[in-house]
Design a protein around this motif. Structure first.
Motif, PDB file in Angstrom:
ATOM      1  N   TRP A 217     -31.031 -37.316 -52.926  1.00 20.68           N
ATOM      2  CA  TRP A 217     -31.187 -38.456 -51.105  1.00 20.68           C
ATOM      3  C   TRP A 217     -33.037 -38.719 -51.365  1.00 20.68           C
ATOM      4  N   THR A 218     -33.512 -38.475 -51.939  1.00 22.58           N
ATOM      5  CA  THR A 218     -34.492 -38.684 -52.178  1.00 22.58           C
ATOM      6  C   THR A 218     -35.732 -39.018 -53.149  1.00 22.58           C
ATOM      7  N   VAL A 219     -37.120 -39.578 -53.417  1.00 21.56           N
ATOM      8  CA  VAL A 219     -37.603 -39.052 -54.559  1.00 21.56           C
ATOM      9  C   VAL A 219     -38.189 -38.063 -54.115  1.00 21.56           C
ATOM     10  N   ASP A 220     -38.677 -36.776 -53.755  1.00 24.64           N
ATOM     11  CA  ASP A 220     -38.599 -35.361 -53.422  1.00 24.64           C
ATOM     12  C   ASP A 220     -37.294 -35.418 -54.405  1.00 24.64           C
ATOM     13  N   ASP A 221     -36.167 -35.234 -53.955  1.00 24.34           N
ATOM     14  CA  ASP A 221     -35.375 -34.711 -54.618  1.00 24.34           C
ATOM     15  C   ASP A 221     -34.842 -34.994 -55.696  1.00 24.34           C
ATOM     16  N   ALA A 222     -35.118 -36.063 -56.304  1.00 20.91           N
ATOM     17  CA  ALA A 222     -35.471 -36.070 -57.990  1.00 20.91           C
ATOM     18  C   ALA A 222     -36.320 -35.543 -58.265  1.00 20.91           C
ATOM     19  N   ARG A 223     -38.271 -35.525 -57.942  1.00 25.17           N
ATOM     20  CA  ARG A 223     -38.901 -34.284 -58.606  1.00 25.17           C
ATOM     21  C   ARG A 223     -37.973 -33.298 -59.105  1.00 25.17           C
ATOM     22  N   ARG A 224     -37.460 -32.225 -57.580  1.00 19.78           N
ATOM     23  CA  ARG A 224     -37.242 -30.853 -57.225  1.00 19.78           C
ATOM     24  C   ARG A 224     -35.786 -31.250 -59.112  1.00 19.78           C
ATOM     25  N   CYS A 225     -35.042 -31.953 -58.229  1.00 25.53           N
ATOM     26  CA  CYS A 225     -33.418 -32.225 -59.333  1.00 25.53           C
ATOM     27  C   CYS A 225     -34.246 -31.759 -61.218  1.00 25.53           C
ATOM     28  N   LEU A 226     -35.018 -32.886 -61.170  1.00 22.75           N
ATOM     29  CA  LEU A 226     -35.392 -32.943 -62.436  1.00 22.75           C
ATOM     30  C   LEU A 226     -35.782 -31.845 -63.205  1.00 22.75           C
ATOM     31  N   ALA A 227     -36.856 -31.110 -62.269  1.00 17.45           N
ATOM     32  CA  ALA A 227     -37.713 -30.021 -62.836  1.00 17.45           C
ATOM     33  C   ALA A 227     -36.897 -29.193 -63.160  1.00 17.45           C
ATOM     34  N   GLY A 239     -26.177 -40.533 -52.307  1.00 20.54           N
ATOM     35  CA  GLY A 239     -28.536 -41.687 -51.415  1.00 20.54           C
ATOM     36  C   GLY A 239     -28.174 -42.741 -52.546  1.00 20.54           C
ATOM     37  N   MET A 240     -28.165 -43.274 -53.310  1.00 22.02           N
ATOM     38  CA  MET A 240     -28.234 -44.730 -53.284  1.00 22.02           C
ATOM     39  C   MET A 240     -27.870 -45.927 -52.355  1.00 22.02           C
ATOM     40  N   VAL A 241     -26.418 -45.384 -51.667  1.00 23.87           N
ATOM     41  CA  VAL A 241     -25.667 -45.856 -51.276  1.00 23.87           C
ATOM     42  C   VAL A 241     -26.907 -45.550 -49.468  1.00 23.87           C
ATOM     43  N   ALA A 242     -26.831 -44.951 -49.204  1.00 27.98           N
ATOM     44  CA  ALA A 242     -27.766 -44.735 -47.885  1.00 27.98           C
ATOM     45  C   ALA A 242     -29.590 -45.646 -48.388  1.00 27.98           C
ATOM     46  N   ASP A 243     -29.661 -45.197 -49.529  1.00 22.87           N
ATOM     47  CA  ASP A 243     -30.651 -45.429 -49.410  1.00 22.87           C
ATOM     48  C   ASP A 243     -30.904 -46.528 -50.637  1.00 22.87           C
ATOM     49  N   PRO A 244     -30.312 -47.899 -50.217  1.00 20.99           N
ATOM     50  CA  PRO A 244     -30.458 -49.195 -51.781  1.00 20.99           C
ATOM     51  C   PRO A 244     -31.355 -49.061 -52.794  1.00 20.99           C
ATOM     52  N   GLY A 245     -32.460 -48.839 -51.898  1.00 21.42           N
ATOM     53  CA  GLY A 245     -34.057 -48.738 -52.567  1.00 21.42           C
ATOM     54  C   GLY A 245     -34.464 -48.132 -53.525  1.00 21.42           C
ATOM     55  N   LEU A 246     -33.425 -46.513 -53.369  1.00 17.40           N
ATOM     56  CA  LEU A 246     -33.391 -45.044 -53.589  1.00 17.40           C
ATOM     57  C   LEU A 246     -34.311 -45.029 -55.762  1.00 17.40           C
ATOM     58  N   ALA A 247     -33.561 -45.757 -56.399  1.00 19.61           N
ATOM     59  CA  ALA A 247     -33.902 -46.287 -57.181  1.00 19.61           C
ATOM     60  C   ALA A 247     -34.572 -46.713 -57.700  1.00 19.61           C
ATOM     61  N   ARG A 248     -35.098 -47.381 -57.162  1.00 14.51           N
ATOM     62  CA  ARG A 248     -36.581 -48.369 -57.336  1.00 14.51           C
ATOM     63  C   ARG A 248     -37.708 -47.662 -56.958  1.00 14.51           C
ATOM     64  N   ALA A 249     -37.139 -46.549 -56.332  1.00 16.64           N
ATOM     65  CA  ALA A 249     -38.599 -45.715 -55.570  1.00 16.64           C
ATOM     66  C   ALA A 249     -38.455 -44.716 -56.790  1.00 16.64           C
ATOM     67  N   ILE A 250     -37.465 -44.235 -57.111  1.00 17.28           N
ATOM     68  CA  ILE A 250     -38.262 -43.057 -57.856  1.00 17.28           C
ATOM     69  C   ILE A 250     -38.412 -43.427 -59.671  1.00 17.28           C
ATOM     70  N   ARG A 251     -38.278 -44.818 -59.627  1.00 18.81           N
ATOM     71  CA  ARG A 251     -39.277 -45.375 -60.164  1.00 18.81           C
ATOM     72  C   ARG A 251     -40.511 -45.828 -60.254  1.00 18.81           C
ATOM     73  N   GLY A 252     -41.189 -45.853 -59.147  1.00 13.30           N
ATOM     74  CA  GLY A 252     -42.632 -45.989 -58.831  1.00 13.30           C
ATOM     75  C   GLY A 252     -42.716 -47.609 -58.396  1.00 13.30           C
ATOM     76  N   GLU A 253     -40.996 -48.174 -58.263  1.00 12.05           N
ATOM     77  CA  GLU A 253     -41.325 -49.670 -57.803  1.00 12.05           C
ATOM     78  C   GLU A 253     -41.625 -50.323 -56.802  1.00 12.05           C
ATOM     79  N   PRO A 254     -41.601 -51.107 -56.094  1.00 10.76           N
ATOM     80  CA  PRO A 254     -41.510 -51.495 -54.375  1.00 10.76           C
ATOM     81  C   PRO A 254     -40.056 -51.487 -54.158  1.00 10.76           C
ATOM     82  N   VAL A 255     -39.878 -50.828 -53.092  1.00 12.78           N
ATOM     83  CA  VAL A 255     -38.670 -50.730 -52.441  1.00 12.78           C
ATOM     84  C   VAL A 255     -38.262 -52.056 -50.921  1.00 12.78           C
ATOM     85  N   PRO A 256     -37.357 -52.474 -51.268  1.00 14.07           N
ATOM     86  CA  PRO A 256     -37.024 -53.405 -50.053  1.00 14.07           C
ATOM     87  C   PRO A 256     -37.109 -52.556 -48.782  1.00 14.07           C
TER      88      PRO A 256
END
Length: 332
Positions: A217-227, A239-256
């Motif tokens: 659901w979050t960038v922190d979740d992504a970090r833990r899942c990858l680890a 998670g992406m439906v709830a936060d359409p900018g999630l993928a961009r956030a995980i990539r470190g890009e600006p989010v809407p």
């Protein structure tokens, strides 16, 4: 005036990100919007149910209309079309026809938890039969051109995870090019937690690339899942439906922010209006706003405004103040 983009710190190495299929939620209308927002490299369509007949092309293009535009969304994101069924021969025949429509790949569903699907020998119930899983993957792989990737998505198991590695080996040995693993059994449904560490066992057991899925659901979740999974790729769903900018956030890009997403809400509303019966149109918007409340307080306010009505004209007035156009400016 649009709210400025914000930047969230990315994981140390930005992973490859895929957009999940979700029956009755993440369909072509939402795929279009979410890929316009950006950050995902590939999508998978909702499942196309295969039973005992060779489906006409119009069935494939109804579920995955991107097949009519080179197998890509309007934003240019490739879309794999997903098949679901339990008959290797019938699935292979339909996969061959599907391949003629130039999808970005053919995906096989071994994860759907819906009881009606499982009762008819489809989805996660097949994980009780690794031999059948292998036969399906191998038959589909033989049926489509070598240039068309054949991939699969599975859960950890049906009622338990005792055959998890057997199924993963069956998929790999059948010739799949990639495996997405939802880190829960069918019996666990969507209840947290997702067992990301079990994906690591699968990743170590098979040679093909493994993608982690579930409860990100979050960038922190992504970090833990990858680890915990050891994967370098994630599939994002709710998670992406709830936060359409999630993928961009995980990539470190600006989010809407919320204001920047308004054109995409209008675009979604217009698209649903062309595909969904009028009496169900408001429900689709409420469904999306209901999930977006996790990330945006404004989504909760919007949901409250339209909660008591299903009249499309009333919803449109309450949400947008005027009729939504067929096209709207996309997030950039």
């Amino acid at each position: 005036m649009r709210a400025p983009m914000t930047l969230r710190p990315a994981p140390p190495a930005a992973p490859r990100l895929l957009l999940a299929p979700m029956e009755g939620l993440l369909d072509c209308s939402l795929r279009d919007v979410l890929t316009r927002v950006g950050g995902v490299e590939l999508c998978v369509s909702e499942f196309i149910r295969v039973t005992d007949q060779l489906l006409p092309a119009r069935v494939f293009t109804r579920i995955a209309p991107e097949l009519l535009t080179g197998g890509r969304t309007a934003a240019g994101t490739p879309v794999r079309a997903q098949l679901l069924g339990g008959d290797p021969v019938c699935l292979a025949e339909n996969a061959a026809r599907l391949a003629e429509l130039s999808p970005a790949g053919v995906d096989l569903n071994f994860g759907c938890p819906a009881p009606v699907v499982n009762r008819h020998r489809g989805g996660a119930v097949l994980l009780d039969e690794p031999e059948l899983v292998h036969a399906i993957v191998a038959a589909v792989r033989r049926a489509v051109p070598a240039a068309v990737p054949v991939t699969a998505k599975m859960r950890l198991g049906h009622l338990d995870d005792s055959r998890m590695l057997d199924c993963a080996h069956a998929i790999a040995d059948g010739g799949a090019a990639e495996l997405v693993v939802h880190a829960r059994t069918k019996a666990e449904g969507y209840r947290p937690p997702a067992h990301w560490h079990r994906i690591a066992e699968i990743r170590e057991a098979v040679a093909l690339p493994v993608v982690a899925n579930g409860e990100v659901w979050t960038v922190d979740d992504a970090r833990r899942c990858l680890a915990e999974s050891g994967c370098d790729a994630l599939m994002l769903g709710r998670g992406m439906v709830a936060d359409p900018g999630l993928a961009r956030a995980i990539r470190g890009e600006p989010v809407p922010g919320w204001d920047a997403l308004q054109p995409e809400l209008r675009r979604f509303w217009a698209s649903v209006g062309t595909r969904v019966e009028a009496r169900h149109r408001a429900g689709r918007l409420k469904q999306w706003l209901g999930l977006m409340r996790r990330r945006f307080p404004e989504a909760g306010e919007a949901f409250a405004r339209i909660r008591e009505t299903n009249d499309a004209r009333r919803v449109e007035a309450l949400m947008f103040g005027e009729p939504a156009p067929a096209e709207a400016d996309a997030v950039t």
